[in-house]
Design a protein around this motif. Structure first.
Motif, PDB file in Angstrom:
ATOM      1  N   VAL A 232       0.862  -1.191   0.000  1.00  0.00           N
ATOM      2  CA  VAL A 232       0.000   0.000   0.000  1.00  0.00           C
ATOM      3  C   VAL A 232       0.891   1.231   0.000  1.00  0.00           C
ATOM      4  CG1 VAL A 232      -1.771   1.266   1.248  1.00  0.00           C
ATOM      5  CG2 VAL A 232      -1.811  -1.231   1.230  1.00  0.00           C
ATOM      6  N   ASN A 233       0.767   2.041  -1.056  1.00  0.00           N
ATOM      7  CA  ASN A 233       1.536   3.265  -1.167  1.00  0.00           C
ATOM      8  C   ASN A 233       0.738   4.406  -0.534  1.00  0.00           C
ATOM      9  OD1 ASN A 233       2.820   5.671  -2.107  1.00  0.00           O
ATOM     10  ND2 ASN A 233       3.752   4.494  -3.760  1.00  0.00           N
ATOM     11  N   LYS A 234       1.287   4.992   0.541  1.00  0.00           N
ATOM     12  CA  LYS A 234       0.567   6.052   1.254  1.00  0.00           C
ATOM     13  C   LYS A 234       0.348   7.286   0.379  1.00  0.00           C
ATOM     14  CE  LYS A 234       2.097   4.636   5.853  1.00  0.00           C
ATOM     15  NZ  LYS A 234       2.843   5.021   7.079  1.00  0.00           N
ATOM     16  N   LEU A 235       1.266   7.518  -0.563  1.00  0.00           N
ATOM     17  CA  LEU A 235       1.125   8.669  -1.462  1.00  0.00           C
ATOM     18  C   LEU A 235      -0.074   8.476  -2.383  1.00  0.00           C
ATOM     19  CD1 LEU A 235       2.571  11.336  -2.070  1.00  0.00           C
ATOM     20  CD2 LEU A 235       3.850  10.156  -3.873  1.00  0.00           C
ATOM     21  N   HIS A 236      -0.305   7.237  -2.847  1.00  0.00           N
ATOM     22  CA  HIS A 236      -1.465   6.943  -3.679  1.00  0.00           C
ATOM     23  C   HIS A 236      -2.765   7.177  -2.907  1.00  0.00           C
ATOM     24  CE1 HIS A 236       1.093   4.058  -6.362  1.00  0.00           C
ATOM     25  NE2 HIS A 236       1.307   5.331  -6.623  1.00  0.00           N
ATOM     26  N   ILE A 237      -2.764   6.781  -1.645  1.00  0.00           N
ATOM     27  CA  ILE A 237      -3.953   7.006  -0.808  1.00  0.00           C
ATOM     28  C   ILE A 237      -4.218   8.500  -0.646  1.00  0.00           C
ATOM     29  CG2 ILE A 237      -4.933   6.686   1.498  1.00  0.00           C
ATOM     30  CD1 ILE A 237      -3.383   4.078   1.695  1.00  0.00           C
ATOM     31  N   LEU A 238      -3.139   9.278  -0.440  1.00  0.00           N
ATOM     32  CA  LEU A 238      -3.277  10.731  -0.295  1.00  0.00           C
ATOM     33  C   LEU A 238      -3.854  11.358  -1.566  1.00  0.00           C
ATOM     34  CD1 LEU A 238      -2.747  13.319   1.356  1.00  0.00           C
ATOM     35  CD2 LEU A 238      -0.450  13.358   0.353  1.00  0.00           C
ATOM     36  N   TYR A 239      -3.318  10.966  -2.742  1.00  0.00           N
ATOM     37  CA  TYR A 239      -3.832  11.477  -4.015  1.00  0.00           C
ATOM     38  C   TYR A 239      -5.305  11.115  -4.195  1.00  0.00           C
ATOM     39  CZ  TYR A 239       0.962  12.493  -5.537  1.00  0.00           C
ATOM     40  OH  TYR A 239       2.230  13.001  -5.645  1.00  0.00           O
ATOM     41  N   PHE A 240      -5.636   9.878  -3.867  1.00  0.00           N
ATOM     42  CA  PHE A 240      -7.006   9.389  -4.011  1.00  0.00           C
ATOM     43  C   PHE A 240      -7.966  10.202  -3.149  1.00  0.00           C
ATOM     44  CE2 PHE A 240      -9.918   6.350  -1.759  1.00  0.00           C
ATOM     45  CZ  PHE A 240     -10.921   6.355  -2.709  1.00  0.00           C
ATOM     46  N   VAL A 241      -7.618  10.397  -1.882  1.00  0.00           N
ATOM     47  CA  VAL A 241      -8.486  11.136  -0.956  1.00  0.00           C
ATOM     48  C   VAL A 241      -8.621  12.600  -1.390  1.00  0.00           C
ATOM     49  CG1 VAL A 241      -8.720  11.968   1.413  1.00  0.00           C
ATOM     50  CG2 VAL A 241      -7.997   9.614   0.995  1.00  0.00           C
ATOM     51  N   LEU A 242      -7.510  13.222  -1.791  1.00  0.00           N
ATOM     52  CA  LEU A 242      -7.546  14.621  -2.230  1.00  0.00           C
ATOM     53  C   LEU A 242      -8.411  14.791  -3.474  1.00  0.00           C
ATOM     54  CD1 LEU A 242      -3.846  15.817  -1.701  1.00  0.00           C
ATOM     55  CD2 LEU A 242      -5.882  16.517  -0.404  1.00  0.00           C
ATOM     56  N   PHE A 243      -8.289  13.855  -4.414  1.00  0.00           N
ATOM     57  CA  PHE A 243      -9.075  13.953  -5.644  1.00  0.00           C
ATOM     58  C   PHE A 243     -10.568  13.825  -5.350  1.00  0.00           C
ATOM     59  CE2 PHE A 243     -11.075  11.981  -9.382  1.00  0.00           C
ATOM     60  CZ  PHE A 243     -10.780  12.937 -10.348  1.00  0.00           C
ATOM     61  N   GLU A 244     -10.933  12.848  -4.526  1.00  0.00           N
ATOM     62  CA  GLU A 244     -12.353  12.647  -4.218  1.00  0.00           C
ATOM     63  C   GLU A 244     -12.914  13.828  -3.428  1.00  0.00           C
ATOM     64  OE1 GLU A 244     -13.894  10.385  -5.692  1.00  0.00           O
ATOM     65  OE2 GLU A 244     -12.166   9.213  -6.369  1.00  0.00           O
ATOM     66  N   LEU A 245     -12.129  14.374  -2.506  1.00  0.00           N
ATOM     67  CA  LEU A 245     -12.579  15.549  -1.744  1.00  0.00           C
ATOM     68  C   LEU A 245     -12.740  16.761  -2.657  1.00  0.00           C
ATOM     69  CD1 LEU A 245     -10.477  15.272   1.563  1.00  0.00           C
ATOM     70  CD2 LEU A 245     -12.936  14.871   1.273  1.00  0.00           C
ATOM     71  N   THR A 246     -11.839  16.885  -3.641  1.00  0.00           N
ATOM     72  CA  THR A 246     -11.958  17.984  -4.617  1.00  0.00           C
ATOM     73  C   THR A 246     -13.236  17.851  -5.424  1.00  0.00           C
ATOM     74  OG1 THR A 246      -9.539  18.100  -4.793  1.00  0.00           O
ATOM     75  CG2 THR A 246     -10.822  19.154  -6.531  1.00  0.00           C
ATOM     76  N   LEU A 247     -13.543  16.627  -5.863  1.00  0.00           N
ATOM     77  CA  LEU A 247     -14.787  16.403  -6.621  1.00  0.00           C
ATOM     78  C   LEU A 247     -16.011  16.715  -5.773  1.00  0.00           C
ATOM     79  CD1 LEU A 247     -14.279  13.106  -8.685  1.00  0.00           C
ATOM     80  CD2 LEU A 247     -14.149  15.462  -9.471  1.00  0.00           C
ATOM     81  N   ILE A 248     -15.991  16.291  -4.516  1.00  0.00           N
ATOM     82  CA  ILE A 248     -17.136  16.558  -3.628  1.00  0.00           C
ATOM     83  C   ILE A 248     -17.282  18.061  -3.382  1.00  0.00           C
ATOM     84  CG2 ILE A 248     -18.008  16.241  -1.280  1.00  0.00           C
ATOM     85  CD1 ILE A 248     -16.663  13.451  -1.325  1.00  0.00           C
ATOM     86  N   GLY A 249     -16.142  18.745  -3.169  1.00  0.00           N
ATOM     87  CA  GLY A 249     -16.192  20.194  -2.965  1.00  0.00           C
ATOM     88  C   GLY A 249     -16.729  20.929  -4.181  1.00  0.00           C
ATOM     89  N   LEU A 250     -16.277  20.533  -5.362  1.00  0.00           N
ATOM     90  CA  LEU A 250     -16.780  21.144  -6.596  1.00  0.00           C
ATOM     91  C   LEU A 250     -18.267  20.846  -6.792  1.00  0.00           C
ATOM     92  CD1 LEU A 250     -13.912  20.545  -9.198  1.00  0.00           C
ATOM     93  CD2 LEU A 250     -14.896  22.753  -8.541  1.00  0.00           C
ATOM     94  N   SER A 251     -18.675  19.651  -6.454  1.00  0.00           N
ATOM     95  CA  SER A 251     -20.089  19.271  -6.593  1.00  0.00           C
ATOM     96  C   SER A 251     -20.971  20.147  -5.709  1.00  0.00           C
ATOM     97  CB  SER A 251     -20.287  17.794  -6.229  1.00  0.00           C
ATOM     98  OG  SER A 251     -19.464  16.971  -7.025  1.00  0.00           O
ATOM     99  N   VAL A 252     -20.523  20.369  -4.472  1.00  0.00           N
ATOM    100  CA  VAL A 252     -21.280  21.220  -3.549  1.00  0.00           C
ATOM    101  C   VAL A 252     -21.319  22.658  -4.059  1.00  0.00           C
ATOM    102  CG1 VAL A 252     -21.346  22.177  -1.205  1.00  0.00           C
ATOM    103  CG2 VAL A 252     -20.804  19.748  -1.564  1.00  0.00           C
ATOM    104  N   TYR A 253     -20.180  23.145  -4.565  1.00  0.00           N
ATOM    105  CA  TYR A 253     -20.092  24.524  -5.055  1.00  0.00           C
ATOM    106  C   TYR A 253     -20.976  24.731  -6.288  1.00  0.00           C
ATOM    107  CZ  TYR A 253     -18.136  28.752  -7.130  1.00  0.00           C
ATOM    108  OH  TYR A 253     -17.989  30.000  -7.698  1.00  0.00           O
ATOM    109  N   LEU A 254     -20.936  23.785  -7.217  1.00  0.00           N
ATOM    110  CA  LEU A 254     -21.737  23.904  -8.437  1.00  0.00           C
ATOM    111  C   LEU A 254     -23.223  23.682  -8.185  1.00  0.00           C
ATOM    112  CD1 LEU A 254     -19.387  21.916 -10.857  1.00  0.00           C
ATOM    113  CD2 LEU A 254     -19.775  24.387 -10.861  1.00  0.00           C
ATOM    114  N   GLY A 255     -23.542  22.974  -7.097  1.00  0.00           N
ATOM    115  CA  GLY A 255     -24.950  22.703  -6.796  1.00  0.00           C
ATOM    116  C   GLY A 255     -25.662  23.834  -6.094  1.00  0.00           C
ATOM    117  N   ARG A 256     -24.952  24.909  -5.781  1.00  0.00           N
ATOM    118  CA  ARG A 256     -25.585  26.060  -5.115  1.00  0.00           C
ATOM    119  C   ARG A 256     -26.578  26.761  -6.027  1.00  0.00           C
ATOM    120  NH1 ARG A 256     -20.644  29.163  -1.959  1.00  0.00           N
ATOM    121  NH2 ARG A 256     -20.228  27.541  -0.430  1.00  0.00           N
TER     122      ARG A 256
END
Length: 256
Positions: A232-256
């Protein structure tokens, strides 16, 4: 081997932890479908294409070839939805047709573009997974996620029989070709019927042989497959979590 299977075994992401790849593909797909935003879909399309081609080492021509079929299907099916026959012309486009108009509105056009982008982004998530992860690793992930054993075994057997049926049908087709079995349309139809009936009989025989082989190897109701261990590469996990959080943040922002 099927081309998509060859590519996944030669991918540079082949030995990346399959659980991370699986969760990335599935969670991204769910977000993309749930939000249905053109911006999110474009980000997912670009990201998955970059990972598959640049990081995975898959040829761009192969990737475009795989994406071409769903794109053609989506465009053709969307055309039937977007165009309307109406007594009054809509805002974007209108052609007189007797006493009616073949027309479409700007809203329906934007909706069609959004639908195509969302569907393509979803397909690209699945292509990312299938072009970087062998079926044995996917089944291992499903096992870790406590999917029913029966479902996993059925997936493994179906996957195995895809290659068996392809091999049989290919040999039968070559045999028919060598005997001028497709010289004209009538002969081709007759040959196609003979091929399918023979393929059905051979498939039953092969399944019987496969079951006998499994029984002779002490089959107890569960298929055991030797699994590889992936770090398990911790850097891959970090990228994965950051990407999904970015998508969720954009989804919330665009849904306003």
């Amino acid at each position: 081997m099927i081309l998509i299977d060859k590519l996944c075994y030669t991918s540079k992401l082949r030995y990346t932890n399959p659980m991370i790849k699986f969760l990335f593909a599935i969670i991204t797909l769910i977000l993309c479908v749930a939000v249905r935003s053109s911006v999110i879909a474009c980000i997912v399309l670009i990201t998955t294409a970059f990972l598959t081609i640049q990081k995975g080492g898959i040829s761009p021509s192969h990737y475009i070839h795989f994406m071409k079929l769903p794109l053609i299907f989506l465009v053709l099916s969307t055309i039937a939805i977007v165009f309307n026959i109406s007594p009054t012309p809509f805002s974007a486009f209108a052609i007189p047709f007797f006493h009616q108009y073949i027309t479409l509105s700007r809203a329906s056009l934007l909706s069609a573009v959004q639908l195509i982008l969302t569907a393509l982004a979803s397909v690209s998530c699945l292509y990312f997974l299938s072009l970087s992860t062998p079926i044995t690793d996917i089944l291992y992930v499903l096992q870790r996620l406590h999917c029913p054993e029966l479902l996993i075994e059925l997936m493994l057997l179906i996957y195995r029989f895809i290659f068996v049926l392809l091999e049989i049908s290919n040999s039968l087709y070559i045999s028919q070709q060598s005997r001028l079995g497709n010289v004209d349309f009538k002969t081709s139809c007759k040959s196609a019927g003979a091929l399918m009936s023979t393929l059905l009989v051979r498939a039953f025989k092969k399944s019987s042989f496969l079951y006998d082989a499994m029984e002779s190897r002490c089959y107890d109701g569960t298929i055991h497959v030797l699994q590889e261990t992936y770090p398990v590469n911790k850097l891959h996990i970090l990228y994965f979590v950051l990407f999904e959080l970015t998508l969720i943040g954009l989804s919330v922002y665009l849904g306003r």
